[in-house]
Design an enzyme around this catalytic site. Sequence first.
Site, PDB file in Angstrom:
ATOM      1  N   ARG A  15      24.601 -59.217 -19.567  1.00  0.00           N
ATOM      2  CA  ARG A  15      23.854 -57.723 -19.389  1.00  0.00           C
ATOM      3  C   ARG A  15      22.401 -58.039 -18.656  1.00  0.00           C
ATOM      4  O   ARG A  15      21.551 -57.150 -18.333  1.00  0.00           O
ATOM      5  CB  ARG A  15      23.537 -57.278 -20.503  1.00  0.00           C
ATOM      6  CG  ARG A  15      24.902 -56.899 -21.033  1.00  0.00           C
ATOM      7  CD  ARG A  15      24.798 -55.443 -21.853  1.00  0.00           C
ATOM      8  NE  ARG A  15      23.940 -55.490 -23.204  1.00  0.00           N
ATOM      9  CZ  ARG A  15      24.256 -54.666 -24.148  1.00  0.00           C
ATOM     10  NH1 ARG A  15      25.020 -53.691 -24.040  1.00  0.00           N
ATOM     11  NH2 ARG A  15      23.751 -55.083 -25.189  1.00  0.00           N
ATOM     12  N   GLY A  16      21.930 -59.498 -18.340  1.00  0.00           N
ATOM     13  CA  GLY A  16      20.790 -59.691 -17.534  1.00  0.00           C
ATOM     14  C   GLY A  16      21.075 -59.672 -16.170  1.00  0.00           C
ATOM     15  O   GLY A  16      22.000 -59.320 -15.537  1.00  0.00           O
ATOM     16  N   SER A 110      15.507 -72.992 -13.203  1.00  0.00           N
ATOM     17  CA  SER A 110      14.351 -72.228 -12.742  1.00  0.00           C
ATOM     18  C   SER A 110      13.547 -73.140 -11.987  1.00  0.00           C
ATOM     19  O   SER A 110      13.379 -74.310 -12.292  1.00  0.00           O
ATOM     20  CB  SER A 110      13.802 -71.419 -13.670  1.00  0.00           C
ATOM     21  OG  SER A 110      12.253 -71.239 -13.195  1.00  0.00           O
ATOM     22  N   SER A 111      12.807 -72.565 -10.984  1.00  0.00           N
ATOM     23  CA  SER A 111      11.871 -73.452 -10.063  1.00  0.00           C
ATOM     24  C   SER A 111      10.554 -74.251 -10.737  1.00  0.00           C
ATOM     25  O   SER A 111      10.164 -75.057 -10.395  1.00  0.00           O
ATOM     26  CB  SER A 111      11.466 -72.791  -8.805  1.00  0.00           C
ATOM     27  OG  SER A 111      10.615 -71.804  -9.081  1.00  0.00           O
ATOM     28  N   CYS A 112      10.652 -73.573 -12.090  1.00  0.00           N
ATOM     29  CA  CYS A 112       9.419 -73.890 -12.838  1.00  0.00           C
ATOM     30  C   CYS A 112       9.426 -75.546 -13.478  1.00  0.00           C
ATOM     31  O   CYS A 112       8.784 -75.869 -14.223  1.00  0.00           O
ATOM     32  CB  CYS A 112       8.856 -73.008 -13.972  1.00  0.00           C
ATOM     33  SG  CYS A 112      10.211 -72.727 -15.260  1.00  0.00           S
ATOM     34  N   TYR A 139       8.823 -73.638 -21.824  1.00  0.00           N
ATOM     35  CA  TYR A 139       9.942 -72.992 -21.056  1.00  0.00           C
ATOM     36  C   TYR A 139      10.562 -74.056 -20.075  1.00  0.00           C
ATOM     37  O   TYR A 139      11.828 -74.354 -20.036  1.00  0.00           O
ATOM     38  CB  TYR A 139       9.815 -71.669 -20.602  1.00  0.00           C
ATOM     39  CG  TYR A 139      10.944 -71.018 -19.542  1.00  0.00           C
ATOM     40  CD1 TYR A 139      11.615 -70.411 -20.418  1.00  0.00           C
ATOM     41  CD2 TYR A 139      10.922 -70.824 -18.178  1.00  0.00           C
ATOM     42  CE1 TYR A 139      12.904 -69.493 -19.377  1.00  0.00           C
ATOM     43  CE2 TYR A 139      12.035 -70.372 -17.452  1.00  0.00           C
ATOM     44  CZ  TYR A 139      12.863 -69.642 -18.219  1.00  0.00           C
ATOM     45  OH  TYR A 139      13.797 -69.210 -17.401  1.00  0.00           O
ATOM     46  N   LYS A 143      14.473 -75.916 -19.926  1.00  0.00           N
ATOM     47  CA  LYS A 143      15.211 -75.831 -18.762  1.00  0.00           C
ATOM     48  C   LYS A 143      15.417 -77.340 -18.270  1.00  0.00           C
ATOM     49  O   LYS A 143      16.642 -77.440 -17.760  1.00  0.00           O
ATOM     50  CB  LYS A 143      14.527 -75.145 -17.469  1.00  0.00           C
ATOM     51  CG  LYS A 143      14.520 -73.610 -17.950  1.00  0.00           C
ATOM     52  CD  LYS A 143      15.924 -73.149 -17.691  1.00  0.00           C
ATOM     53  CE  LYS A 143      15.898 -71.505 -18.116  1.00  0.00           C
ATOM     54  NZ  LYS A 143      17.172 -71.044 -18.498  1.00  0.00           N
ATOM     55  N   HIS A 186       7.783 -59.135 -12.786  1.00  0.00           N
ATOM     56  CA  HIS A 186       7.639 -60.326 -11.773  1.00  0.00           C
ATOM     57  C   HIS A 186       6.828 -59.576 -10.547  1.00  0.00           C
ATOM     58  O   HIS A 186       7.027 -58.290 -10.819  1.00  0.00           O
ATOM     59  CB  HIS A 186       8.808 -61.108 -11.371  1.00  0.00           C
ATOM     60  CG  HIS A 186       9.420 -61.960 -12.427  1.00  0.00           C
ATOM     61  ND1 HIS A 186      10.919 -61.779 -12.781  1.00  0.00           N
ATOM     62  CD2 HIS A 186       8.660 -62.963 -13.073  1.00  0.00           C
ATOM     63  CE1 HIS A 186      10.996 -63.003 -13.820  1.00  0.00           C
ATOM     64  NE2 HIS A 186       9.732 -63.351 -14.068  1.00  0.00           N
ATOM     65  N   TRP A 209      -4.020 -57.814  -6.339  1.00  0.00           N
ATOM     66  CA  TRP A 209      -4.750 -58.994  -6.807  1.00  0.00           C
ATOM     67  C   TRP A 209      -4.634 -59.925  -5.805  1.00  0.00           C
ATOM     68  O   TRP A 209      -3.812 -60.490  -5.334  1.00  0.00           O
ATOM     69  CB  TRP A 209      -4.256 -59.347  -8.127  1.00  0.00           C
ATOM     70  CG  TRP A 209      -4.740 -58.602  -9.159  1.00  0.00           C
ATOM     71  CD1 TRP A 209      -5.119 -57.248  -9.231  1.00  0.00           C
ATOM     72  CD2 TRP A 209      -4.927 -59.116 -10.532  1.00  0.00           C
ATOM     73  NE1 TRP A 209      -5.288 -56.907 -10.524  1.00  0.00           N
ATOM     74  CE2 TRP A 209      -5.338 -58.090 -11.330  1.00  0.00           C
ATOM     75  CE3 TRP A 209      -4.881 -60.300 -11.032  1.00  0.00           C
ATOM     76  CZ2 TRP A 209      -5.576 -57.988 -12.578  1.00  0.00           C
ATOM     77  CZ3 TRP A 209      -4.939 -60.340 -12.550  1.00  0.00           C
ATOM     78  CH2 TRP A 209      -5.497 -59.507 -13.441  1.00  0.00           C
ATOM     79  N   ARG A 216       5.058 -67.199  -1.295  1.00  0.00           N
ATOM     80  CA  ARG A 216       6.300 -67.490  -2.257  1.00  0.00           C
ATOM     81  C   ARG A 216       7.482 -67.279  -1.590  1.00  0.00           C
ATOM     82  O   ARG A 216       7.439 -66.551  -0.600  1.00  0.00           O
ATOM     83  CB  ARG A 216       5.850 -66.333  -3.337  1.00  0.00           C
ATOM     84  CG  ARG A 216       4.835 -66.639  -4.353  1.00  0.00           C
ATOM     85  CD  ARG A 216       4.887 -67.600  -5.154  1.00  0.00           C
ATOM     86  NE  ARG A 216       3.827 -67.803  -5.961  1.00  0.00           N
ATOM     87  CZ  ARG A 216       2.594 -68.605  -5.727  1.00  0.00           C
ATOM     88  NH1 ARG A 216       2.279 -69.089  -4.607  1.00  0.00           N
ATOM     89  NH2 ARG A 216       1.650 -68.460  -6.358  1.00  0.00           N
TER      90      ARG A 216
END
Length: 327
Positions: A15-16, A110-112, A139, A143, A186, A209, A216
């Site tokens: 559902r994401g 994730s890229s993090c 987080y 990962k 995001h 901002w 990105r």
Amino acid sequence: MSVDLKQKIYVAGHRGMVGSAIVRTLKEKGYQNIVTRTHAELDLTNQAATQTFFAKEKLDQVYLAAAKVGGIYANNTFPAEFIYQNLMMESNVIHQAFISGVKKLLFLGSSCIYPKLASQPMAENALLTGLLESTNEPYAVAKIAGIKLCESYNRQYGISHGIDYRSVMPTNLYGPGDNYHPENSHVIPALIRRFHEAKESKAPQVTIWGTGTPRREFLYVDDMAAASVFVMELDKTVYDQETQPMCSHINVGYGQDITIAQLAHAVGIAVGYEGKIALDPSKPDGSPRKWMDSSRLNRLGWQAQCHLEKGLALAYADFQKTQSKSN
Ligand SMILES: NC(=O)c1ccc[n+]([C@@H]2O[C@H](COP(=O)([O-])OP(=O)(O)OC[C@H]3O[C@@H](n4cnc5c(N)ncnc54)[C@H](OP(=O)(O)O)[C@@H]3O)[C@@H](O)[C@H]2O)c1
């Protein structure tokens, strides 16, 4: 290589945003036996429940797109929840997949995972070469553990049990199913909402901002789903030629980055906002550049298809649908 469309496939997190796109893609490709469970039906942090599910379902493949996901505020405020829940979900799903005989699994990271000061574009071998960004370190550590779980099970049981567990690391994603929450979303869904509200209220100006210069990368979520299925379907000899047992993950990016100012301009056009876009350089910028090196995936034969202009138009249509539902 021919694929067996009758294989029983579990998409965790269906559902994401990403999980729902993976289900769409699998159905479009003709896969007929897709298994899903909502979070309420199966809490993947619960070891006993996960064990019972896997033992009963006898699955062939798993896409692990369930995760506790959030922006900077949520990551900073609830670090214990982020590290605990993600570690538990990954450990339970990967281990129970192995125990119940699942041969193929795809873990979504994730890229993090890459160091804060990784050289750009960030290649797969930058993993574990430096300190992580502190705001989402818990987080990111979870990962990284997910990648290492897949690699460790492959190294210990790959040959003896014929398992093949792979990982993909997406760049920033956007598209249908995104979170448009006013404070906790995001950059693309946040800009879509702001430009939409400015259009509705006929506001003469939208202020962004920062200096607008940070760069990105953004990938449309259906491209991410297509890449996920592509990596899952890749022949093992081909996959093994491009990866190493202890550096097996694959970056999934669009291939090109843009400045935040260019992005704001493109969102303004997609939404049909005709006012002015201003910048507020007194506000923080974040890292100057975050760009994935997707050459490993490109060499394997995959390239993103959806251009930003088209993707933003589709994303705005999705946003309008969510608005009309909530009204
Ligand atoms: N979105 C991005 O820009 C982006 C970028 C890079 C990587 N990714 C990665 O892609 C993956 C999916 O992200 P997403 O954006 O699709 O996230 P999402 O929209 O928040 O979806 C996550 C899904 O996981 C489910 N879930 C969470 N905790 C669960 C639990 N304990 N048991 C069972 N299900 C649970 C959620 O169900 P509930 O909502 O019911 O809790 C939800 O359906 C994540 O690994 C994320 O790191 C996303």
